[in-house]
Design a protein around this motif. Structure first.
Motif, PDB file in Angstrom:
ATOM      1  N   ILE A  58       1.007  -1.164  -0.150  1.00  0.00           N
ATOM      2  CA  ILE A  58       0.094   0.057  -0.097  1.00  0.00           C
ATOM      3  C   ILE A  58       0.982   1.086   0.085  1.00  0.00           C
ATOM      4  N   VAL A  59       0.694   1.967  -1.023  1.00  0.00           N
ATOM      5  CA  VAL A  59       1.638   3.235  -1.143  1.00  0.00           C
ATOM      6  C   VAL A  59       0.596   4.269  -0.311  1.00  0.00           C
ATOM      7  N   THR A  60       1.077   5.241   0.347  1.00  0.00           N
ATOM      8  CA  THR A  60       0.329   5.867   1.171  1.00  0.00           C
ATOM      9  C   THR A  60       1.103   7.299   1.141  1.00  0.00           C
ATOM     10  N   ARG A  61       0.422   8.315   1.714  1.00  0.00           N
ATOM     11  CA  ARG A  61       1.294   9.547   1.736  1.00  0.00           C
ATOM     12  C   ARG A  61       2.178   9.586   3.187  1.00  0.00           C
ATOM     13  N   GLY A  62       2.995  10.372   3.178  1.00  0.00           N
ATOM     14  CA  GLY A  62       3.934  10.177   4.451  1.00  0.00           C
ATOM     15  C   GLY A  62       3.536  10.517   5.830  1.00  0.00           C
ATOM     16  N   ASP A  63       2.432  11.557   5.815  1.00  0.00           N
ATOM     17  CA  ASP A  63       1.909  11.823   7.146  1.00  0.00           C
ATOM     18  C   ASP A  63       0.712  10.894   7.492  1.00  0.00           C
ATOM     19  N   ALA A  64       0.334  10.096   6.630  1.00  0.00           N
ATOM     20  CA  ALA A  64      -0.654   9.333   7.108  1.00  0.00           C
ATOM     21  C   ALA A  64      -0.414   7.878   7.828  1.00  0.00           C
ATOM     22  N   ARG A  65      -1.523   7.489   8.461  1.00  0.00           N
ATOM     23  CA  ARG A  65      -1.401   6.255   8.966  1.00  0.00           C
ATOM     24  C   ARG A  65      -2.524   5.128   8.526  1.00  0.00           C
ATOM     25  N   LEU A  66      -2.337   4.003   8.736  1.00  0.00           N
ATOM     26  CA  LEU A  66      -3.600   3.187   8.598  1.00  0.00           C
ATOM     27  C   LEU A  66      -4.601   3.462   9.329  1.00  0.00           C
ATOM     28  N   ASP A  67      -5.920   3.295   8.695  1.00  0.00           N
ATOM     29  CA  ASP A  67      -7.210   3.287   9.452  1.00  0.00           C
ATOM     30  C   ASP A  67      -7.537   1.903   9.810  1.00  0.00           C
ATOM     31  N   ILE A 134       7.231  11.718  -8.972  1.00  0.00           N
ATOM     32  CA  ILE A 134       6.323  11.084  -9.738  1.00  0.00           C
ATOM     33  C   ILE A 134       4.991  11.546  -9.240  1.00  0.00           C
ATOM     34  N   SER A 135       4.093  11.566 -10.241  1.00  0.00           N
ATOM     35  CA  SER A 135       2.561  11.783 -10.167  1.00  0.00           C
ATOM     36  C   SER A 135       2.173  10.615  -9.303  1.00  0.00           C
ATOM     37  N   PRO A 136       1.144  10.911  -8.316  1.00  0.00           N
ATOM     38  CA  PRO A 136       0.497   9.616  -7.922  1.00  0.00           C
ATOM     39  C   PRO A 136      -0.314   8.849  -9.096  1.00  0.00           C
ATOM     40  N   SER A 137      -0.935   9.641  -9.811  1.00  0.00           N
ATOM     41  CA  SER A 137      -1.536   8.730 -11.101  1.00  0.00           C
ATOM     42  C   SER A 137      -0.723   7.809 -12.035  1.00  0.00           C
ATOM     43  N   ARG A 138       0.748   8.338 -12.102  1.00  0.00           N
ATOM     44  CA  ARG A 138       1.769   7.528 -12.928  1.00  0.00           C
ATOM     45  C   ARG A 138       2.211   6.379 -11.847  1.00  0.00           C
ATOM     46  N   ILE A 139       2.261   6.551 -10.732  1.00  0.00           N
ATOM     47  CA  ILE A 139       2.523   5.226  -9.778  1.00  0.00           C
ATOM     48  C   ILE A 139       1.481   4.059 -10.029  1.00  0.00           C
ATOM     49  N   ALA A 140       0.200   4.591 -10.057  1.00  0.00           N
ATOM     50  CA  ALA A 140      -0.682   3.728 -10.104  1.00  0.00           C
ATOM     51  C   ALA A 140      -0.783   2.774 -11.334  1.00  0.00           C
ATOM     52  N   GLU A 141      -0.560   3.925 -12.458  1.00  0.00           N
ATOM     53  CA  GLU A 141      -0.491   3.391 -13.777  1.00  0.00           C
ATOM     54  C   GLU A 141       0.531   2.328 -14.106  1.00  0.00           C
ATOM     55  N   LEU A 142       1.764   2.743 -13.697  1.00  0.00           N
ATOM     56  CA  LEU A 142       3.144   1.804 -13.807  1.00  0.00           C
ATOM     57  C   LEU A 142       3.105   0.499 -13.014  1.00  0.00           C
ATOM     58  N   THR A 143       2.097   0.484 -12.061  1.00  0.00           N
ATOM     59  CA  THR A 143       2.243  -0.694 -10.994  1.00  0.00           C
ATOM     60  C   THR A 143       0.863  -1.434 -11.286  1.00  0.00           C
ATOM     61  N   GLY A 144      -0.143  -0.834 -12.061  1.00  0.00           N
ATOM     62  CA  GLY A 144      -1.426  -1.501 -11.841  1.00  0.00           C
ATOM     63  C   GLY A 144      -2.150  -1.512 -10.701  1.00  0.00           C
ATOM     64  N   ALA A 145      -1.840  -0.423  -9.868  1.00  0.00           N
ATOM     65  CA  ALA A 145      -2.428  -0.177  -8.376  1.00  0.00           C
ATOM     66  C   ALA A 145      -3.813   0.064  -8.521  1.00  0.00           C
ATOM     67  N   GLU A 146      -4.467  -0.599  -7.707  1.00  0.00           N
ATOM     68  CA  GLU A 146      -6.008  -0.001  -7.538  1.00  0.00           C
ATOM     69  C   GLU A 146      -6.034   1.026  -6.499  1.00  0.00           C
ATOM     70  N   TRP A 147      -7.063   2.090  -6.622  1.00  0.00           N
ATOM     71  CA  TRP A 147      -6.956   3.130  -5.716  1.00  0.00           C
ATOM     72  C   TRP A 147      -7.973   2.616  -4.571  1.00  0.00           C
ATOM     73  N   ILE A 148      -7.418   2.734  -3.261  1.00  0.00           N
ATOM     74  CA  ILE A 148      -8.207   2.700  -2.117  1.00  0.00           C
ATOM     75  C   ILE A 148      -8.254   3.615  -1.098  1.00  0.00           C
ATOM     76  N   ASP A 149      -9.186   3.762  -0.204  1.00  0.00           N
ATOM     77  CA  ASP A 149      -9.168   4.506   0.925  1.00  0.00           C
ATOM     78  C   ASP A 149      -9.181   4.027   2.331  1.00  0.00           C
ATOM     79  N   VAL A 150      -7.639   3.931   2.879  1.00  0.00           N
ATOM     80  CA  VAL A 150      -7.497   2.985   4.093  1.00  0.00           C
ATOM     81  C   VAL A 150      -6.578   3.760   4.934  1.00  0.00           C
ATOM     82  N   SER A 151      -6.334   5.202   4.781  1.00  0.00           N
ATOM     83  CA  SER A 151      -5.668   6.071   5.428  1.00  0.00           C
ATOM     84  C   SER A 151      -6.381   6.849   6.486  1.00  0.00           C
ATOM     85  N   ALA A 152      -5.597   7.335   7.407  1.00  0.00           N
ATOM     86  CA  ALA A 152      -6.034   8.479   8.413  1.00  0.00           C
ATOM     87  C   ALA A 152      -5.081   9.397   8.511  1.00  0.00           C
ATOM     88  N   LEU A 153      -5.386  10.697   8.584  1.00  0.00           N
ATOM     89  CA  LEU A 153      -4.397  11.782   8.600  1.00  0.00           C
ATOM     90  C   LEU A 153      -4.260  12.181  10.056  1.00  0.00           C
TER      91      LEU A 153
END
Length: 153
Positions: A58-67, A134-153
């Motif tokens: 799971i790739v998430t922003r640096g200040d987030a934690r898993l919810d 890199i742009s977030p959309s490019r990460i998803a494109e290059l890795t075949g990633a699915e977008w999810i919402d599992v973080s808390a800020l």
């Protein structure tokens, strides 16, 4: 070898993206943000977790934690991080350099919606002093990633 596998990945799939190697360590969110001159939130950290017999990233922003509630709702189980020795065995990357590129084994990659707050993020690139811009959309494109919402800020 890990840095080499990431460089090879970008050479094959995105030759327009350069791997940036710094003299100092960027193994933590704070060090990476300082080294690359960005906010800690712009560091794209990659978490390696076990879901049943599978390993996911799971790739998430640096200040987030898993919810935990969101994670359990999405994956049907409690979040279980890999042990430090498992991380390198599964990804091919050392802790502090883990990224979804140039993996030792194929794993499902997920990008957390929190990344979309930025035009450019900075994930590690297979070494504790290497990263890409890199742009977030490019990460998803290059890795075949699915977008999810599992973080808390």
């Amino acid at each position: 070898m890990s840095l080499a596998s990431v460089k090879q990945f970008f050479s094959q799939h995105a030759p327009d993206i350069d791997v940036v190697e710094l003299e100092q360590s960027t193994a933590t969110v704070a060090l990476a943000a300082d080294g690359h001159g960005v906010k800690p939130a712009q560091i794209a950290k990659t978490l390696a977790l076990r879901v049943g017999d599978d390993v996911i990233l799971i790739v998430t922003r640096g200040d987030a934690r898993l919810d935990n509630k969101k994670y359990k709702a999405r994956f049907g189980t409690k979040a279980r991080m890999l042990d430090l020795d498992e991380v390198e065995a599964e990804t091919g990357h050392p802790v502090g350099g883990v990224c979804p590129f140039g993996l030792a084994k194929p794993h499902n990659v997920y990008c957390d919606e929190s990344l979309k707050a930025f035009d450019v993020v900075v994930p590690a690139a297979g070494a504790t002093n290497a990263a890409v811009h890199i742009s977030p959309s490019r990460i998803a494109e290059l890795t075949g990633a699915e977008w999810i919402d599992v973080s808390a800020l």
